[in-house]
Motif scaffolding. Structure first.
Motif, PDB file in Angstrom:
ATOM      1  N   ARG A 162       0.936  -1.031   0.002  1.00 40.75           N
ATOM      2  CA  ARG A 162      -0.061   0.042   0.066  1.00 40.75           C
ATOM      3  C   ARG A 162       0.697   1.220   0.082  1.00 40.75           C
ATOM      4  N   ALA A 164       0.953   4.564   1.381  1.00 37.62           N
ATOM      5  CA  ALA A 164       0.064   5.253   2.252  1.00 37.62           C
ATOM      6  C   ALA A 164      -0.091   6.768   2.039  1.00 37.62           C
ATOM      7  N   SER A 167      -3.059   7.042  -0.325  1.00 38.51           N
ATOM      8  CA  SER A 167      -4.235   6.251   0.068  1.00 38.51           C
ATOM      9  C   SER A 167      -4.843   6.720   1.436  1.00 38.51           C
ATOM     10  N   TYR A 169      -7.638   6.722   2.855  1.00 38.46           N
ATOM     11  CA  TYR A 169      -8.589   6.163   3.277  1.00 38.46           C
ATOM     12  C   TYR A 169      -8.192   4.615   3.649  1.00 38.46           C
ATOM     13  N   ALA A 170      -8.239   4.022   4.996  1.00 40.70           N
ATOM     14  CA  ALA A 170      -7.857   2.861   5.745  1.00 40.70           C
ATOM     15  C   ALA A 170      -8.984   2.018   5.467  1.00 40.70           C
ATOM     16  N   TYR A 279     -15.048  -2.232  -0.193  1.00 38.36           N
ATOM     17  CA  TYR A 279     -13.583  -2.119  -0.185  1.00 38.36           C
ATOM     18  C   TYR A 279     -13.115  -0.875   0.253  1.00 38.36           C
ATOM     19  N   ALA A 280     -11.763  -0.758   0.676  1.00 40.33           N
ATOM     20  CA  ALA A 280     -11.121   0.398   1.005  1.00 40.33           C
ATOM     21  C   ALA A 280     -10.394   0.929  -0.354  1.00 40.33           C
ATOM     22  N   THR A 282      -7.518   2.272  -2.378  1.00 41.53           N
ATOM     23  CA  THR A 282      -6.271   1.844  -2.145  1.00 41.53           C
ATOM     24  C   THR A 282      -5.267   2.133  -3.567  1.00 41.53           C
ATOM     25  N   ARG A 284      -1.597   1.309  -4.664  1.00 42.63           N
ATOM     26  CA  ARG A 284      -0.595   0.356  -4.137  1.00 42.63           C
ATOM     27  C   ARG A 284       0.763   0.577  -4.947  1.00 42.63           C
ATOM     28  N   THR A 356      -8.129   9.670  -8.718  1.00 45.59           N
ATOM     29  CA  THR A 356      -7.957   9.174  -7.460  1.00 45.59           C
ATOM     30  C   THR A 356      -8.306  10.562  -6.713  1.00 45.59           C
ATOM     31  N   ASN A 360     -11.622  10.694  -4.333  1.00 45.36           N
ATOM     32  CA  ASN A 360     -11.702  10.639  -2.817  1.00 45.36           C
ATOM     33  C   ASN A 360     -12.119  11.973  -2.320  1.00 45.36           C
TER      34      ASN A 360
END
Length: 417
Positions: A162, A164, A167, A169-170, A279-280, A282, A284, A356, A360
């Protein structure tokens, strides 16, 4: 002849495999299901592909269903008046439709993926029906020039760490529930053309309605996105398709009665026409390193998985496939090393980052200037049209969506025109 393995037979994996095949590469495609199993299985997604993504399919002459699929000429937004749905029925505070510059289309992935997979095999591609594990890829990385991982679920995704920093949102931000139906009436505001309808219910979630082509012909998709723990988060554990549809309609009657009014006679397209999950979102790292020292490159939602609230999944998969295909073709006979893999992803990220950022942003509580923008689109048709076309080109939102000053300047310029 360069040998390439593509793991995963979704939009991106099949599009890349067929594209490479058309350029003379020796391509092996690994899928965990046969074409028949896909075609007769459960719906896998919602999808509405806009002009740029559709053009990538046309460029490869893969637009097999374009004549049959509904031509989606508009994108409409309705916003429920806050509090009007308690006790209800809900009232609309905002309602408009923007016209798309180039039409959009939706083809059930069961239809498209099964058809593309059969085409790949008919054209001489090696098709392997096997659910790939990391140990398999360790072996294959030594026998192929390049391994692309386009399977967005399963053990192999765990190889990609991941990111971070990209991303925020966890946890999942929406509970998702999909139903494919026949018998939906037209929206009375525009009975003469098809549009995707985005219905926003503040503090509760969203209902998306989109025309599609499924295994039994023309249909529509009813798609709830519920804020976790809220009144729409009720589909987990519902196994009976008819119960799923009844819940969908019950929620429509309360929160979006203007959509429910045209859904009173709907029925599921088939027993596998429902889907629920979460799902979160993400991003990667794009390179997966194998136990034996080899490296593989992640594709599409393996490396950039956004929430479907902005309808970008299939679009991003198509754009990723087109970008990766160009990078592979340009690279010629040089080795597909990790530096090339990172550069190939970075090239795609130039496009994907806008998706993205926008997605978000839409998952959060909209700030006042965004509410003003959506409200102004009901009075100023050019604003509605530009917002609608942002679904095709999300980078344009940088110019008028995120910053209050840019939004105000844009709305002022349109009002004066």
């Amino acid at each position: 002849m360069r040998k390439i393995l593509v793991v995963g037979a979704g939009q991106s994996g099949l599009q890349i495999a067929l594209g490479l095949q058309s350029h003379g590469y020796e391509v092996t495609l690994m899928s965990n299901r046969t074409a028949d199993e896909i075609r007769s299985g459960r719906v896998m997604s919602t999808q509405c592909m806009f002009h740029t993504a559709l053009q990538h399919e046309r460029d490869l002459q893969l637009n097999f269903w374009e004549p049959q699929a509904p031509k989606i000429e508009g994108l409409g937004v309705s916003v429920a008046a806050p509090g009007s749905f308690d006790p209800g029925p809900s009232q609309r505070a905002i309602d408009w439709v923007g016209k798309l510059d180039g039409y959009a289309q939706s083809v059930d992935q069961r239809v498209k993926m099964a058809g593309w997979m059969e085409t790949f095999a008919q054209r001489g591609g090696q098709l392997v029906i096997h659910g790939a594990a990391v140990s398999d890829l360790d072996y294959f990385s030594r026998t192929y020039d390049l391994v692309l991982v386009a399977a967005g679920k399963g053990e192999v995704v765990s190889m990609f760490g991941r990111d971070a920093s990209r991303s925020p949102y966890a946890e999942p931000q929406r509970a998702l529930a999909v139903a494919y139906v026949h018998g939906l009436g037209p929206r009375p505001e525009h009975p003469e053309f098809d549009a995707v309808r985005c219905n926003l219910v503040p503090g509760v979630g969203e209902l998306f309605v989109m025309p599609t082509l499924t295994t039994s012909g023309r249909a529509d998709i009813l798609f709830w996105e519920g804020i976790p723990g809220g009144p729409l988060d009720v589909f987990q554990g519902v196994k009976d398709p008819s119960e799923h549809l009844a819940l969908t309609l019950e929620l429509m009657e309360k929160f979006t009665p203007w959509e429910y009014a045209r859904a009173t006679k709907v029925e599921l397209t088939d027993a596998n026409g429902t889907l629920a999950g979460r799902y979160a979102p993400t991003v990667r790292k794009p390179i997966g390193r194998l136990p034996g020292g080899g490296a593989v490159l992640g594709v599409a939602d393996v490396v950039v998985a956004n929430d479907p609230i902005t309808g970008q999944g299939s679009n991003s998969a198509s754009k990723c496939a087109a970008s990766y295909l160009a990078s592979i073709l340009e690279h010629g006979e040089k080795p597909f090393d990790e530096e090339w893999m990172q550069g190939t992803f970075d090239r795609y990220w130039e496009t994907a980052q806008h998706v993205t950022k926008w997605t978000n942003a839409m998952l959060g509580v909209p700030p006042e200037h965004v509410l003003n923008l959506i409200g102004a689109a009901g009075e100023l048709q050019p604003v509605a049209d530009r917002f609608a076309n942002g679904f095709n080109e999300p980078a344009d939102f940088e110019n008028f969506f995120y910053e209050p000053a840019k939004t105000e300047a844009y709305l002022a310029s349109v009002a004066q025109a």
